[in-house]
Motif scaffolding. Structure first.
Motif, PDB file in Angstrom:
ATOM      1  N   LEU A   1       6.041   1.151  -6.282  1.00  0.00           N
ATOM      2  CA  LEU A   1       5.742  -0.281  -6.193  1.00  0.00           C
ATOM      3  C   LEU A   1       6.340  -1.019  -7.393  1.00  0.00           C
ATOM      4  CD1 LEU A   1       4.126  -2.485  -4.619  1.00  0.00           C
ATOM      5  CD2 LEU A   1       2.258  -2.052  -6.219  1.00  0.00           C
ATOM      6  N   PRO A   2       7.158  -2.040  -7.164  1.00  0.00           N
ATOM      7  CA  PRO A   2       7.712  -2.824  -8.288  1.00  0.00           C
ATOM      8  C   PRO A   2       6.599  -3.496  -9.081  1.00  0.00           C
ATOM      9  CG  PRO A   2       8.863  -3.313  -6.233  1.00  0.00           C
ATOM     10  CD  PRO A   2       7.668  -2.514  -5.869  1.00  0.00           C
ATOM     11  N   ARG A   3       6.802  -3.652 -10.359  1.00  0.00           N
ATOM     12  CA  ARG A   3       5.769  -4.255 -11.222  1.00  0.00           C
ATOM     13  C   ARG A   3       5.390  -5.662 -10.747  1.00  0.00           C
ATOM     14  NH1 ARG A   3       6.409  -4.776 -17.268  1.00  0.00           N
ATOM     15  NH2 ARG A   3       4.271  -5.476 -16.968  1.00  0.00           N
ATOM     16  N   ILE A   4       6.359  -6.398 -10.216  1.00  0.00           N
ATOM     17  CA  ILE A   4       6.065  -7.781  -9.826  1.00  0.00           C
ATOM     18  C   ILE A   4       5.118  -7.871  -8.641  1.00  0.00           C
ATOM     19  CG2 ILE A   4       8.230  -8.709 -10.759  1.00  0.00           C
ATOM     20  CD1 ILE A   4       9.338  -8.695  -7.914  1.00  0.00           C
ATOM     21  N   LEU A   5       4.934  -6.754  -7.921  1.00  0.00           N
ATOM     22  CA  LEU A   5       4.012  -6.725  -6.775  1.00  0.00           C
ATOM     23  C   LEU A   5       2.701  -6.014  -7.109  1.00  0.00           C
ATOM     24  CD1 LEU A   5       6.411  -6.013  -3.767  1.00  0.00           C
ATOM     25  CD2 LEU A   5       5.566  -8.211  -4.606  1.00  0.00           C
ATOM     26  N   ASN A   6       2.561  -5.562  -8.346  1.00  0.00           N
ATOM     27  CA  ASN A   6       1.335  -4.868  -8.739  1.00  0.00           C
ATOM     28  C   ASN A   6       0.340  -5.896  -9.282  1.00  0.00           C
ATOM     29  OD1 ASN A   6      -0.605  -3.052  -9.514  1.00  0.00           O
ATOM     30  ND2 ASN A   6       0.454  -2.394 -11.356  1.00  0.00           N
ATOM     31  N   TRP A   7      -0.465  -6.456  -8.370  1.00  0.00           N
ATOM     32  CA  TRP A   7      -1.458  -7.463  -8.754  1.00  0.00           C
ATOM     33  C   TRP A   7      -2.864  -6.876  -8.774  1.00  0.00           C
ATOM     34  CZ3 TRP A   7       0.152 -12.286  -5.350  1.00  0.00           C
ATOM     35  CH2 TRP A   7       1.495 -12.577  -5.602  1.00  0.00           C
ATOM     36  N   ASP A   8      -2.994  -5.620  -8.433  1.00  0.00           N
ATOM     37  CA  ASP A   8      -4.316  -4.987  -8.349  1.00  0.00           C
ATOM     38  C   ASP A   8      -4.827  -4.562  -9.719  1.00  0.00           C
ATOM     39  OD1 ASP A   8      -5.127  -4.537  -5.341  1.00  0.00           O
ATOM     40  OD2 ASP A   8      -2.974  -4.221  -5.455  1.00  0.00           O
TER      41      ASP A   8
ATOM     42  N   GLY B   1       0.808  -1.217   0.000  1.00  0.00           N
ATOM     43  CA  GLY B   1       0.000   0.000   0.000  1.00  0.00           C
ATOM     44  C   GLY B   1       0.839   1.264   0.000  1.00  0.00           C
ATOM     45  N   THR B   2       1.886   1.302   0.827  1.00  0.00           N
ATOM     46  CA  THR B   2       2.734   2.496   0.910  1.00  0.00           C
ATOM     47  C   THR B   2       3.535   2.703  -0.362  1.00  0.00           C
ATOM     48  OG1 THR B   2       2.929   2.171   3.312  1.00  0.00           O
ATOM     49  CG2 THR B   2       4.518   3.649   2.265  1.00  0.00           C
ATOM     50  N   LEU B   3       4.108   1.619  -0.896  1.00  0.00           N
ATOM     51  CA  LEU B   3       4.880   1.733  -2.134  1.00  0.00           C
ATOM     52  C   LEU B   3       3.987   2.146  -3.307  1.00  0.00           C
ATOM     53  CD1 LEU B   3       7.278  -1.349  -1.879  1.00  0.00           C
ATOM     54  CD2 LEU B   3       7.849   1.052  -1.548  1.00  0.00           C
ATOM     55  N   ALA B   4       2.759   1.622  -3.345  1.00  0.00           N
ATOM     56  CA  ALA B   4       1.827   2.006  -4.412  1.00  0.00           C
ATOM     57  C   ALA B   4       1.432   3.471  -4.295  1.00  0.00           C
ATOM     58  CB  ALA B   4       0.592   1.111  -4.364  1.00  0.00           C
ATOM     59  N   ARG B   5       1.200   3.939  -3.073  1.00  0.00           N
ATOM     60  CA  ARG B   5       0.821   5.340  -2.859  1.00  0.00           C
ATOM     61  C   ARG B   5       1.931   6.297  -3.295  1.00  0.00           C
ATOM     62  NH1 ARG B   5      -2.568   8.014   0.820  1.00  0.00           N
ATOM     63  NH2 ARG B   5      -3.969   6.255   0.454  1.00  0.00           N
ATOM     64  N   SER B   6       3.185   5.892  -3.057  1.00  0.00           N
ATOM     65  CA  SER B   6       4.319   6.754  -3.415  1.00  0.00           C
ATOM     66  C   SER B   6       4.787   6.545  -4.847  1.00  0.00           C
ATOM     67  CB  SER B   6       5.490   6.495  -2.454  1.00  0.00           C
ATOM     68  OG  SER B   6       5.937   5.153  -2.559  1.00  0.00           O
ATOM     69  N   GLY B   7       4.162   5.599  -5.569  1.00  0.00           N
ATOM     70  CA  GLY B   7       4.528   5.351  -6.955  1.00  0.00           C
ATOM     71  C   GLY B   7       5.807   4.559  -7.130  1.00  0.00           C
TER      72      GLY B   7
END
Length: 347
Positions: A340-347, A332-338
């Motif tokens: 987040l590594p692609r391999i963890l972007n499952w949303d 959540g924090t990495l996604a909010r700050s932009g």
């Protein structure tokens, strides 16, 4: 003439909005690394091949144990992450699933690998009935009611002699050799974990999931917008109970015995909550990352500090420090700050 112009203008706005949504969808598809979870699943499916070159039962047990918590945390995330209702009583459904399938195995010889979906449905039915009562309240009152549910279930199971009471019930082991005895439960738990994560993704991106997220932000506004918040909450409760119940069914036969002090522990429920919070509540990858981190930390500190309170202190300190730097969880924090590594972007 004015009406025609208004209709034309409205159509243009709707079309522009549709084009914008399609653009956002394409952009999301480009950043979402769907290949990573599929590759990870394929590697884990091939992991038991290591048994041909040595004894890797401990590794298989760790993966199986982690997969069980991935499934339970992802199931809990439907209620606690999407809908925003934090439950500390989900261990009840873990126990219901374990005892339901375990009793069928003990009395009729039907493997829990077959009855696990049915155990999940029984847990979901109980979750639906319980949700009708407990979800009339929210916030701290709901958390307390979920703990009360767990305490009531513990007392009931401890004194229910038909299912063995506090002494529990022994289940027959399978006929496989020690080298391969874990294999059926390994693949069953892996399949349940994969199915739960996939289901969580589908739910989040459905109309039902959108309603749950609206409910989480502001329940009163969601209801005023026409969302049947009562049904949505209870359905989310039942769905989350379904996945936890399936895990309990397989876990019972894997252990070969059932006992209330194994299944009906608040620590089991707390682990689901902590995994979602540490990984990122309301995300798809969050519960998976949280489960992997907490299981790995527990194993590390038990190995280095022994099975004492010190290892619990070590795990707690690492989690506290992690949440200071990642207040919305890792994902959540990495996604909010932009970041987040692609391999963890499952949303």
């Amino acid at each position: 003439m004015a009406v025609t112009l208004q209709d034309s203008s409205a159509s243009a706005v709707i079309e522009a909005r549709r084009a914008h949504n399609e653009k956002l969808s394409r952009k999301a598809d480009q950043t979402r690394a769907t290949w990573f979870p599929l590759t990870l699943l394929a590697l884990l499916a091939a992991l038991p091949l290591l048994q041909f070159v040595g004894n890797y039962n401990y590794v298989l047990h760790l993966v199986l144990f982690t997969a069980s918590y991935v499934a339970m945390a992802s199931g809990w995330n439907i209620l606690g992450g999407f809908a925003g209702y934090v439950s500390l009583g989900h261990a009840v459904f873990f126990g219901v699933g374990g005892y339901f399938s375990g009793m069928l195995l003990a009395r009729y010889g039907i493997s829990t690998l077959i009855t696990a979906p049915l155990a999940g449905l029984v847990a979901a039915a109980i979750g639906y009935a319980v949700g009708l009562v407990t979800l009339k309240v929210r916030g701290p009152s709901f958390i307390i009611s979920s703990i009360a549910l767990l305490m009531i279930a513990r007392i009931l199971f401890d004194n229910w002699h038909f299912i063995g009471g506090a002494n529990g019930l022994t289940l027959p082991p399978n006929d496989l050799s020690v080298q391969w005895a874990k294999l059926p439960y390994y693949y069953a738990m892996l399949a349940i974990a994969a199915f739960t994560v996939w289901s969580a993704y589908k739910i989040k991106h459905s109309k039902f999931g959108l309603g749950l997220r609206a409910l989480s932000k502001d329940e009163i506004k969601a209801e005023s917008a026409g969302i049947d918040t009562r049904f949505y909450k209870v359905a989310a409760f039942a769905l989350s109970a379904f996945f936890v119940g399936m895990v309990g069914a397989v876990w019972g036969e894997y252990l070969t015995y059932l006992r209330p002090n194994i299944f009906l522990l608040i620590l089991v429920s707390a682990n689901m909550v902590l995994m979602c919070i540490l990984g990122g509540k309301g995300t798809i990858a969050g519960p998976v990352i949280g489960a992997i981190l907490i299981v790995a930390l527990n194993e590390l500190f038990v190995a280095t500090m022994g099975a004492s309170e010190i290892n619990i202190l070590g795990t707690g300190l690492v989690m506290a420090i992690g949440l200071i730097f990642f207040p919305l969880g890792l994902v959540g924090t990495l996604a909010r700050s932009g970041r987040l590594p692609r391999i963890l972007n499952w949303d």
